[in-house]
Scaffold this motif. Structure first.
Motif, PDB file in Angstrom:
ATOM      1  N   GLU A  44       0.896  -2.733  -0.593  1.00  0.00           N
ATOM      2  CA  GLU A  44       0.021  -1.560  -0.568  1.00  0.00           C
ATOM      3  C   GLU A  44      -0.854  -1.565  -1.818  1.00  0.00           C
ATOM      4  O   GLU A  44      -0.406  -1.954  -2.896  1.00  0.00           O
ATOM      5  CB  GLU A  44       0.828  -0.265  -0.554  1.00  0.00           C
ATOM      6  CG  GLU A  44       1.548   0.010   0.718  1.00  0.00           C
ATOM      7  CD  GLU A  44       2.214   1.385   0.686  1.00  0.00           C
ATOM      8  OE1 GLU A  44       2.845   1.715   1.684  1.00  0.00           O
ATOM      9  OE2 GLU A  44       2.108   2.107  -0.327  1.00  0.00           O
TER      10      GLU A  44
ATOM     11  N   LYS B  60      -3.279   1.104  -3.918  1.00  0.00           N
ATOM     12  CA  LYS B  60      -3.690   2.500  -4.055  1.00  0.00           C
ATOM     13  C   LYS B  60      -4.975   2.559  -4.870  1.00  0.00           C
ATOM     14  O   LYS B  60      -4.971   2.337  -6.082  1.00  0.00           O
ATOM     15  CB  LYS B  60      -2.581   3.312  -4.711  1.00  0.00           C
ATOM     16  CG  LYS B  60      -1.346   3.380  -3.859  1.00  0.00           C
ATOM     17  CD  LYS B  60      -0.243   4.147  -4.507  1.00  0.00           C
ATOM     18  CE  LYS B  60       0.970   4.100  -3.599  1.00  0.00           C
ATOM     19  NZ  LYS B  60       2.127   4.717  -4.178  1.00  0.00           N
TER      20      LYS B  60
ATOM     21  N   PRO C 296      -3.095   4.837   0.865  1.00  0.00           N
ATOM     22  CA  PRO C 296      -3.096   3.467   0.327  1.00  0.00           C
ATOM     23  C   PRO C 296      -3.582   2.469   1.384  1.00  0.00           C
ATOM     24  O   PRO C 296      -3.445   2.695   2.584  1.00  0.00           O
ATOM     25  CB  PRO C 296      -1.628   3.217  -0.020  1.00  0.00           C
ATOM     26  CG  PRO C 296      -0.854   4.205   0.765  1.00  0.00           C
ATOM     27  CD  PRO C 296      -1.746   5.368   1.015  1.00  0.00           C
TER      28      PRO C 296
END
Length: 143
Positions: A123, A125, A132
């Motif tokens: 992921e 962000k 995300p």
């Protein structure tokens, strides 16, 4: 019995070819000895004519054109991709085995599977995004 006959037949064929080559080269040697200037000039002319072909060589560096036949479905699919998704960013990477290892082993396939599973869980962000970014949000799914 069949193997012995096959070997005898192969030996006879090889002897026939060898005799033919010996005769051809013996004839070439006699012609060269009888007319050395003619043979030398002919050789130079042929090599010069073939040498001019070097100026017309076109080098192909596109891997797809080198290894894939133009009439395959893959070419149509790649053309479709280029027309519809060429503006999108796509990346690829090349897998190489560990020193002294092979990619064609159960261990290597297991590692590749684990790598794929890990990639799907990554992921990112970004401060400007609410959610995300994940693999499933970035990559097109095959339908």
């Amino acid at each position: 019995s069949h193997v012995r006959h096959y070997n005898t037949l192969c030996d006879a064929m090889f002897r026939f070819v060898e005799l033919g080559l010996q005769r051809a080269f013996a004839g070439l040697a006699l012609a060269s000895a009888a007319r050395p200037l003619t043979i030398s000039l002919t050789t130079v002319l042929v090599l010069t004519a073939l040498g001019f072909g070097v100026f017309n060589i076109e080098v192909e560096t596109d891997v797809i054109k080198l290894w894939v036949d133009d009439s395959t479905e893959l070419i149509d699919q790649l053309d479709f991709y280029e027309e519809n998704y060429a503006t999108l960013r796509s990346d690829s990477f090349i897998l190489t085995p560990k020193p002294g290892k092979s990619l064609l082993t159960k261990e290597a396939f297991h590692e590749l599977y684990e790598l794929q599973r890990w990639i799907k869980t990554v992921e990112y962000k970004h401060p400007d995004l609410v959610k995300p970014v994940r693999y499933e949000n970035m990559c097109y799914k095959v339908v």
